[in-house]
Design an enzyme around this catalytic site. Structure first.
Site, PDB file in Angstrom:
ATOM      1  N   CYS A 381       0.841  -1.204   0.000  1.00  0.00           N
ATOM      2  CA  CYS A 381       0.000   0.000   0.000  1.00  0.00           C
ATOM      3  C   CYS A 381       0.876   1.254   0.000  1.00  0.00           C
ATOM      4  O   CYS A 381       1.449   1.575  -1.022  1.00  0.00           O
ATOM      5  CB  CYS A 381      -1.000  -0.026   1.146  1.00  0.00           C
ATOM      6  SG  CYS A 381      -2.452   0.971   0.749  1.00  0.00           S
ATOM      7  N   HIS A 507      -3.671  -4.912   0.205  1.00  0.00           N
ATOM      8  CA  HIS A 507      -3.100  -5.438   1.458  1.00  0.00           C
ATOM      9  C   HIS A 507      -3.210  -6.956   1.501  1.00  0.00           C
ATOM     10  O   HIS A 507      -4.238  -7.476   1.939  1.00  0.00           O
ATOM     11  CB  HIS A 507      -3.874  -4.882   2.659  1.00  0.00           C
ATOM     12  CG  HIS A 507      -3.639  -3.436   2.931  1.00  0.00           C
ATOM     13  ND1 HIS A 507      -2.653  -2.996   3.764  1.00  0.00           N
ATOM     14  CD2 HIS A 507      -4.286  -2.328   2.498  1.00  0.00           C
ATOM     15  CE1 HIS A 507      -2.691  -1.669   3.842  1.00  0.00           C
ATOM     16  NE2 HIS A 507      -3.677  -1.246   3.081  1.00  0.00           N
ATOM     17  N   GLU A 509      -1.892  -8.953   3.516  1.00  0.00           N
ATOM     18  CA  GLU A 509      -1.839  -9.494   4.881  1.00  0.00           C
ATOM     19  C   GLU A 509      -3.220  -9.806   5.456  1.00  0.00           C
ATOM     20  O   GLU A 509      -3.354 -10.668   6.312  1.00  0.00           O
ATOM     21  CB  GLU A 509      -1.064  -8.542   5.809  1.00  0.00           C
ATOM     22  CG  GLU A 509      -1.741  -7.222   6.174  1.00  0.00           C
ATOM     23  CD  GLU A 509      -1.553  -6.107   5.136  1.00  0.00           C
ATOM     24  OE1 GLU A 509      -1.237  -6.421   3.973  1.00  0.00           O
ATOM     25  OE2 GLU A 509      -1.745  -4.926   5.504  1.00  0.00           O
TER      26      GLU A 509
HETATM   27  N1  GLN Z   1      -1.692   6.995   2.357  1.00  0.00           N
HETATM   28  C1  GLN Z   1      -1.803   6.171   1.187  1.00  0.00           C
HETATM   29  C2  GLN Z   1      -3.124   6.373   0.465  1.00  0.00           C
HETATM   30  O1  GLN Z   1      -4.061   6.865   1.033  1.00  0.00           O
HETATM   31  C3  GLN Z   1      -1.601   4.708   1.529  1.00  0.00           C
HETATM   32  C4  GLN Z   1      -2.658   4.124   2.404  1.00  0.00           C
HETATM   33  C5  GLN Z   1      -2.264   2.834   3.056  1.00  0.00           C
HETATM   34  O2  GLN Z   1      -1.087   2.489   3.051  1.00  0.00           O
HETATM   35  N2  GLN Z   1      -3.198   2.113   3.623  1.00  0.00           N
HETATM   36  O3  GLN Z   1      -3.254   6.035  -0.672  1.00  0.00           O
END
Ligand code: GLN
Length: 537
Positions: A381, A507, A509
């Site tokens: 992410c 994600h 995970e």
């Molecule tokens: N801050 C980044 C976004 O909003 C990544 C978000 C995250 O890692 N969950 O896209």
């Protein structure tokens, strides 16, 4: 439908979530269909806006629900997928009652905690449980008995028990702490007695007591708790510190908790089948190798902030026959001093998700270090966006490349809001959330790791790789081998000519489970093993 209510006494942090999940696993191992609900007595509607430092990780569900991390435990232990309805908060309950009041549904009555709030709670629990088609629903009540906030919930479940014919369809499991005092190590039952007294004063008599202590409870202590708390001695279960949370089901089972519940509920159960689970736990407890993985983030002093990653590494480690030591590295320290000794000692590096500007440059330095030194790297992410920014700055000569989340004026916004996101100004409701399809390029590393061309993975973010720069990246060797179904959003990237340098916008995970590890975590761990031991996988 049978209900098992799990309450907590004495102090928080006794592992109520693991106890609930373990009981669920044990019933499942006897062929019983189980589901689980978590009650959080706070006023937030969900965990979406909660700070991971205070409350641990925000767990994301398939339907995009942002939930308490215990839902992650249930999913991992029960191998089921839950929805946001399985996380009930005071905020949700009150919102629903107030909306009904405004619609005039209470026909002019005074709207009160009893019966309106309690009825709402009971209906919610029963509707959610029944919709799953499970036979047993485990309901974990967050907080500690005696908290003002949890009173309406305890009253609601007390009513459920009495309406359903006391003890026939509802069981109460109370988790407590047995501290050990003095040099002789005397186990003390008084806190347990007091907390059961508190529970009884609100009309709930526990059926089972699960007592946490450093060591197994002595037989005499079990008898004492049984006598003072009016619980049969076979229902006083000792839960000593375990080598791994995945060992807890066996510890509880060996003391007969599963049979006790099955008998009490008169359930139709098959013979026990814990072999696969036992084997999985044994592989975690007895690894043949060890690798160090540096997790470079911001909330590094609280392991719970990254609990799904930690568990994904357990799942991956069990599969790869290795222990994974996760070392937390503070990205702000890297930012100030460059790659730290901890980072240099790591066999692999993970940059997890995150929000906000703090420590960003340290993360970019980390990605650069991993890329140039052939250290296996996974970005998730925010980590995916970081790797993309680093590549743009150092391989595409866009020295000020950035995400507009961190620098609105950058000349090279390689990570940006997509046009459809730009018009949304309100916080919350602007994020891409939940499970969405990802199409993988045939022949890519990603394709091989997932062994599939189409996968579903969970998201929680606002920003995306800017489509304008894709061609530049591809030409220079940062390949987007996973994309959204419409091809617009980049989901996975992998680097040419590096042992393992992979990142994902989603994600992985959140969907990692025992015996079904996240493919990205598994392959990072395998690459770490290869680096350290020089073995092929
Ligand atoms: N801050 C980044 C976004 O909003 C990544 C978000 C995250 O890692 N969950 O896209």
């Amino acid at each position: 439908m049978k209900y098992i209510f799990v309450t907590g006494g004495v102090i928080s942090g006794l592992g109520k979530g693991i106890t609930s999940s373990s009981i669920g696993r044990l019933l499942k191992s006897r062929g019983i269909k189980v589901t689980a609900i978590k009650i959080d007595p706070y006023l937030n509607i969900d965990a979406g806006t909660m700070n991971p430092i205070e409350h641990g990780e925000v767990f994301v569900l398939d339907d995009g629900g942002e939930a308490d991390l215990d839902l992650g435990n249930y999913e991992r232990f029960l191998d089921i997928s839950l929805t946001s309805n399985h996380n009930i908060t005071t905020g949700k309950v009150y919102r629903s009652v107030i909306e009904k009041e405004r619609l005039g549904e209470y026909l002019g009555k005074t709207v009160q905690i009893i019966p309106h709030i309690t009825n709402e709670i009971k209906t919610h629990i029963m509707n959610v449980a029944e919709a799953t088609g499970a036979e047993v629903c485990i309901v974990e009540l967050g907080g500690t008995v005696g908290d003002i906030e949890s009173m309406p919930f305890l009253e609601a479940v007390r009513q459920m028990n009495s309406e359903m014919g006391k003890g026939q369809d509802c069981l109460f499991v109370h988790t407590t702490l047995v501290p050990i005092m003095g040099t002789v190590g005397e186990q003390k039952t008084k806190p347990t007695q007091h907390s059961v007294k508190e529970l009884r004063s609100i009309g709930i008599q526990p059926d089972i007591i699960v007592a946490r202590a450093k060591e197994p409870l002595e037989e005499s202590i079990k008898k004492k708790i049984s006598l003072f708390c009016d619980v049969p001695v076979e229902a006083v279960i000792s839960c000593p510190d375990a080598r791994s949370i995945y060992e807890v089901p066996m510890i509880l089972n060996d003391q007969g908790i599963t049979d006790y519940i099955i008998d009490r509920f008169k359930l139709n159960a098959k013979g026990p089948d814990l072999a696969e689970w036992r084997d999985f736990a044994n592989r975690i407890i007895n690894p043949s190798k060890t690798v160090k993985i540096a997790l470079v983030g911001k909330y590094t002093h609280l392991g719970d902030s990254y609990i799904s990653h930690m568990e994904a590494f357990h799942h991956a480690g069990a599969e790869a026959g290795t222990k994974v030591d996760v070392i937390f590295v503070d990205s702000e320290v890297v930012q100030q001093f460059g790659p730290t000794d901890d980072l240099k000692k790591a066999d692999a590096i993970l940059i997890p998700g995150g929000f906000g500007t703090r420590g960003i440059e340290g993360k970019i330095m980390t990605a650069n270090y991993a890329r140039l030194n052939n250290v296996p790297f996974l970005g998730v992410c925010l980590g995916f966006q970081i790797a993309t920014i680093e590549f743009a700055r150092n391989m595409l000569a866009m020295t000020d490349a950035n995400s507009t989340e961190f620098d609105q004026k950058t000349k090279h916004p390689v990570v940006d809001l997509l046009p459809e996101q730009k018009n949304v100004t309100k916080m919350g409701a602007t994020m891409r959330l939940g499970a969405q399809p990802v199409v993988l390029t045939e022949g890519s590393k990603a394709f091989k790791m997932y062994n599939s061309a189409l996968i579903m993975e969970r998201h929680r973010h606002r920003y995306e790789v800017n489509p304008k720069y894709i061609e530049d990246f591809e030409k220079a060797g940062w390949h987007f081998t996973g994309r959204s179904a419409d091809g617009v959003k980049m989901e996975i990237a992998e680097l040419d000519g590096h042992p393992f340098y992979v990142a994902s916008q989603f994600h992985p995970e959140f969907k990692s489970r025992p015996n079904k590890p996240s493919p990205l975590h598994l392959n990072l761990v395998k690459a770490a093993v290869k680096r350290k031991y020089g073995l092929a996988d």
